[in-house]
Design an enzyme around this catalytic site. Structure first.
Site, short mmCIF file in Angstrom:
data_model
loop_
_atom_site.label_atom_id
_atom_site.label_comp_id
_atom_site.label_asym_id
_atom_site.label_seq_id
_atom_site.Cartn_x
_atom_site.Cartn_y
_atom_site.Cartn_z
N LYS A 190 4.09 17.77 -0.70
CA LYS A 190 4.43 16.74 -1.68
C LYS A 190 4.69 15.43 -0.96
O LYS A 190 5.27 15.41 0.12
CB LYS A 190 5.69 17.13 -2.45
N GLU A 223 0.87 -1.17 0.00
CA GLU A 223 0.00 0.00 0.00
C GLU A 223 0.91 1.23 0.00
O GLU A 223 1.64 1.45 0.96
CB GLU A 223 -0.87 -0.04 1.25
N ASP A 263 17.66 26.99 -12.08
CA ASP A 263 18.29 26.65 -10.81
C ASP A 263 19.69 27.25 -10.67
O ASP A 263 20.17 27.45 -9.56
CB ASP A 263 18.34 25.13 -10.62
N TYR A 310 6.11 12.62 -7.70
CA TYR A 310 5.66 13.65 -6.77
C TYR A 310 4.14 13.63 -6.74
O TYR A 310 3.51 13.81 -7.77
CB TYR A 310 5.99 15.06 -7.23
N HIS A 332 13.06 23.95 -4.72
CA HIS A 332 11.86 24.63 -5.20
C HIS A 332 10.75 24.60 -4.14
O HIS A 332 10.69 23.68 -3.34
CB HIS A 332 11.31 23.94 -6.45
#
Length: 181
Positions: A72, A28, A170, A132, A62
């Site tokens: 996230k 799971e 970046d 993500y 970020h």
């Protein structure tokens, strides 16, 4: 599924219980009800993203701010990454602290990165596929970043600086001190 605290407030490691037999394995990946019971945090996700990167790619740091802030739940589906979360919530007792965790296809660990955190990862294997789950939709105007090699944060990305591959965005991120989060 086990949920473990990290040294950062509201940031959690999720370790699945894996059932294996001659056919393969089953686990799971996430259970919203169990997550909310353990953490008291909302575990409802609205957007899934996948990225594929090669060795040396560093994505981050970020975050989305304001009404478009995102929590996230991240994992590595193939390969190996060093995942990094930085608490950028100015009112948090762990503000400016970071935590890293190796996420691999083999260990199947996940990291829950709450809203208000900077997030990034470096690819340590030949390639990596990264997942993500986000609890809010992406909004380009709400995105901010912090320079990956910030002298105040001193993050160990487990890569030689000469191997780091960055996006143009970046490369010009502000420092932690200059950050607008």
């Amino acid at each position: 599924m086990k949920i473990k605290e990290t040294p950062l407030k509201d940031c959690y490691i999720i370790e699945p219980t894996i059932f294996e037999d001659e056919r393969g394995y089953f686990f799971e990946k996430f259970n919203e009800k169990r997550f909310e019971e353990f953490t008291g945090l909302n575990g409802h996700f609205v957007q899934d993203n996948i990225s594929k990167s090669s060795y040396g790619v560093l994505r981050g740091l970020h975050l989305q701010k304001g009404e478009h802030a995102q929590a996230k739940l991240v994992s590595c589906l193939e390969g190996k990454v060093l995942d990094v979360a930085v608490d950028l919530r100015k009112d948090s007792p762990t503000f400016g602290k970071w935590f890293s965790l190796e996420l691999t296809a083999e260990n199947k660990l996940q990291l829950y990165v709450p809203r208000g955190f900077g997030h990034g990862f470096s690819v340590l294997s030949e390639t990596a596929i990264f997942s993500y789950k986000c609890d809010n939709f992406y909004n380009k105007e709400s995105e901010v970043s912090v320079f990956w090699n910030d002298e105040d944060l001193k993050i160990d990305w487990q890569l030689p600086a000469t191997d780091v591959i960055l996006s143009e965005k970046d490369k010009i991120s502000p420092s932690f001190k200059e950050g607008n989060f």
